[in-house]
Design an enzyme around this catalytic site. Structure first.
Site, PDB file in Angstrom:
ATOM      1  N   GLU A  17     -23.613  31.671  25.302  1.00 36.59           N
ATOM      2  CA  GLU A  17     -24.487  31.283  24.129  1.00 36.59           C
ATOM      3  C   GLU A  17     -25.507  30.702  25.216  1.00 36.59           C
ATOM      4  OE1 GLU A  17     -23.426  29.579  20.870  1.00 36.59           O
ATOM      5  OE2 GLU A  17     -25.379  29.416  20.097  1.00 36.59           O
TER       6      GLU A  17
ATOM      7  N   LYS B 228     -24.816  35.440  23.594  1.00 34.33           N
ATOM      8  CA  LYS B 228     -25.299  35.067  22.490  1.00 34.33           C
ATOM      9  C   LYS B 228     -26.638  34.493  22.532  1.00 34.33           C
ATOM     10  CE  LYS B 228     -23.775  32.292  18.531  1.00 34.33           C
ATOM     11  NZ  LYS B 228     -23.126  31.523  17.328  1.00 34.33           N
TER      12      LYS B 228
HETATM   13  C1  5MM Z   1     -21.832  27.278  13.985  1.00 32.03           C
HETATM   14  O1  5MM Z   1     -22.395  26.668  14.122  1.00 32.03           O
HETATM   15  C2  5MM Z   1     -22.849  25.655  15.973  1.00 32.03           C
HETATM   16  C3  5MM Z   1     -21.882  24.652  15.669  1.00 32.03           C
HETATM   17  O2  5MM Z   1     -22.218  24.236  17.036  1.00 32.03           O
HETATM   18  P1  5MM Z   1     -21.694  22.252  17.375  1.00 32.03           P
HETATM   19  O3  5MM Z   1     -21.326  21.175  16.334  1.00 32.03           O
HETATM   20  O4  5MM Z   1     -21.085  22.766  18.001  1.00 32.03           O
HETATM   21  O5  5MM Z   1     -23.046  22.037  16.986  1.00 32.03           O
HETATM   22  C4  5MM Z   1     -23.072  26.932  16.798  1.00 32.03           C
HETATM   23  O6  5MM Z   1     -23.136  26.669  18.202  1.00 32.03           O
HETATM   24  C5  5MM Z   1     -23.368  28.467  16.401  1.00 32.03           C
HETATM   25  O7  5MM Z   1     -21.839  28.952  16.779  1.00 32.03           O
HETATM   26  C6  5MM Z   1     -24.867  28.787  16.534  1.00 32.03           C
HETATM   27  O8  5MM Z   1     -25.580  28.287  17.185  1.00 32.03           O
HETATM   28  C7  5MM Z   1     -24.438  29.767  15.751  1.00 32.03           C
HETATM   29  O9  5MM Z   1     -25.234  28.878  14.547  1.00 32.03           O
HETATM   30  P2  5MM Z   1     -26.599  30.060  13.898  1.00 32.03           P
HETATM   31  O10 5MM Z   1     -26.731  28.857  12.888  1.00 32.03           O
HETATM   32  O11 5MM Z   1     -28.050  29.239  15.362  1.00 32.03           O
HETATM   33  O12 5MM Z   1     -26.548  30.627  13.602  1.00 32.03           O
END
Ligand code: 5MM
Length: 338
Positions: free
Chosen positions: A177, A219
């Site tokens: 990601e 991702k």
């Molecule tokens: C679920 O949010 C994750 C947050 O991780 P942190 O607590 O380490 O910040 C994040 O990585 C998430 O999996 C992705 O960014 C996708 O989430 P969004 O909200 O951008 O769809």
């Protein structure tokens, strides 16, 4: 694990009608989400919230896999079943966030590097024993004056590839990601340029480190203007530019691409996915791995109250169903009313 086995897991993660539920908020991030509905960030509330999400009836119909946080993968649901076991029973593949977060990058103000490689081989072995079949590592790239720097792209790509290698060696499918943030005031053109450079750098490094592309899932962010940009973009423009960049950078050996939502509204994230899947002859499966765009309506409807569990589950079921339709290019906004 053989590449064929990793490939089978990766393909199941991006299967038709389905996408991935990102529920891997670290304790700090879930605290921000809970603050928005006025509930306390304590373990029983985090457990009750994840229990509300994962107990949604027929969730496995449109959710292929769920990304968990370290606390959640070790936690029992309210009925005592460990969460990874509960998910597996309903046909959802459990996975785990293994990065330890984005930290300030030395000598590069305003930029981040994701940490967590030390001891990762051992942590992966433990997560496999706890039931994980895939992992996730998120790199954060910020657009601004003179950034991202080459240093930021290089160190984050290197870390992503080293993480991916350890995952494949240990039997987990890595979700790679690299997130170009959409928080600034930059144009969509600038996001396209930075996303392309980021993905090129990441795939170069994956090649150098010998990653089997067949056994991973990408991702990425979509190509969008920054949230504060004066000129916003239509759904078709976002879809066209995102597909164009992916075609330039992502080899067809990658089985699937599962987008993050990055702060888009729930319905807009679904519309974007639909518009991209409406494009013919794509070389990879395109689906969702949304966090906020799947969870936000459920979080609000639940509001921390046991009396609202069903209301929360209805909201998650709707988002999962509609995004599952967008995965198949079968979504229309009229479905929101159903
Ligand atoms: C679920 O949010 C994750 C947050 O991780 P942190 O607590 O380490 O910040 C994040 O990585 C998430 O999996 C992705 O960014 C996708 O989430 P969004 O909200 O951008 O769809």
């Amino acid at each position: 694990m053989r590449v064929a086995e990793l490939n089978a897991i990766a393909r199941a993660m991006v299967a038709p009608h389905k996408g991935i539920l990102a529920a891997d908020e670290s304790t700090g991030t879930i605290g921000k989400r809970f603050a928005s509905i006025g509930i306390e960030n304590v373990e029983p509330n985090r457990r009750a919230y994840r229990d509300m999400l994962f107990g949604t009836p027929d969730l496995g119909g449109h959710i292929s896999a769920a990304i968990l946080y370290d606390e959640t993968i070790r936690q029992p649901a309210l009925d005592g079943t460990p969460f990874p076991e509960l998910l597996t029973k309903i046909g959802i593949i459990p996975g785990i966030k293994v990065d330890l977060g984005a930290k300030d990058l030395a000598l590069h103000p305003g930029e981040k590097v994701t940490e967590g490689l030390d001891g990762l081989r051992e942590r992966i072995a433990e997560y496999v024993a706890l039931g994980a079949r895939f992992a996730k590592w998120r790199a954060v790239i910020t657009i601004g004056d003179g950034i991202p720097s080459r240093a930021c792209l290089a160190v984050n790509a290197h870390a992503l590839a080293r993480y991916a290698a350890l995952c494949q060696e240990g039997g987990l499918v890595p979700i790679v990601e690299p997130e170009v943030l959409m928080d600034g005031d930059n144009s969509i053109e600038r996001c396209e340029e930075v996303t392309e450079e980021t993905l090129h750098t990441v795939f170069d490094e994956l090649a150098i480190q010998g990653i089997a592309l067949e056994g991973m899932v990408l991702k990425p962010n979509m190509v969008v203007p920054g949230k504060k940009a004066p000129r916003q973009a239509g759904v078709e423009a976002v879809a066209e530019r995102t597909i164009a960049v992916l075609r330039r950078c992502v080899p067809p050996a990658v089985p699937g691409i599962a987008f993050l939502s990055g702060g888009q509204s729930a319905e807009l994230a679904t519309e974007h996915l639909q518009a991209m899947n409406a494009v013919a002859n794509l070389p990879w499966a395109l689906t969702f791995s949304y966090g906020r765009a799947l969870q936000d309506p459920a979080l609000k409807a639940w509001g921390g109250s046991p009396a609202n569990v069903q209301a929360g589950r209805e909201q998650l079921a709707r988002r999962a169903r509609n995004n599952g339709a967008a995965r198949d290019a079968a979504y229309s906004p009229a479905m929101e009313a159903a």
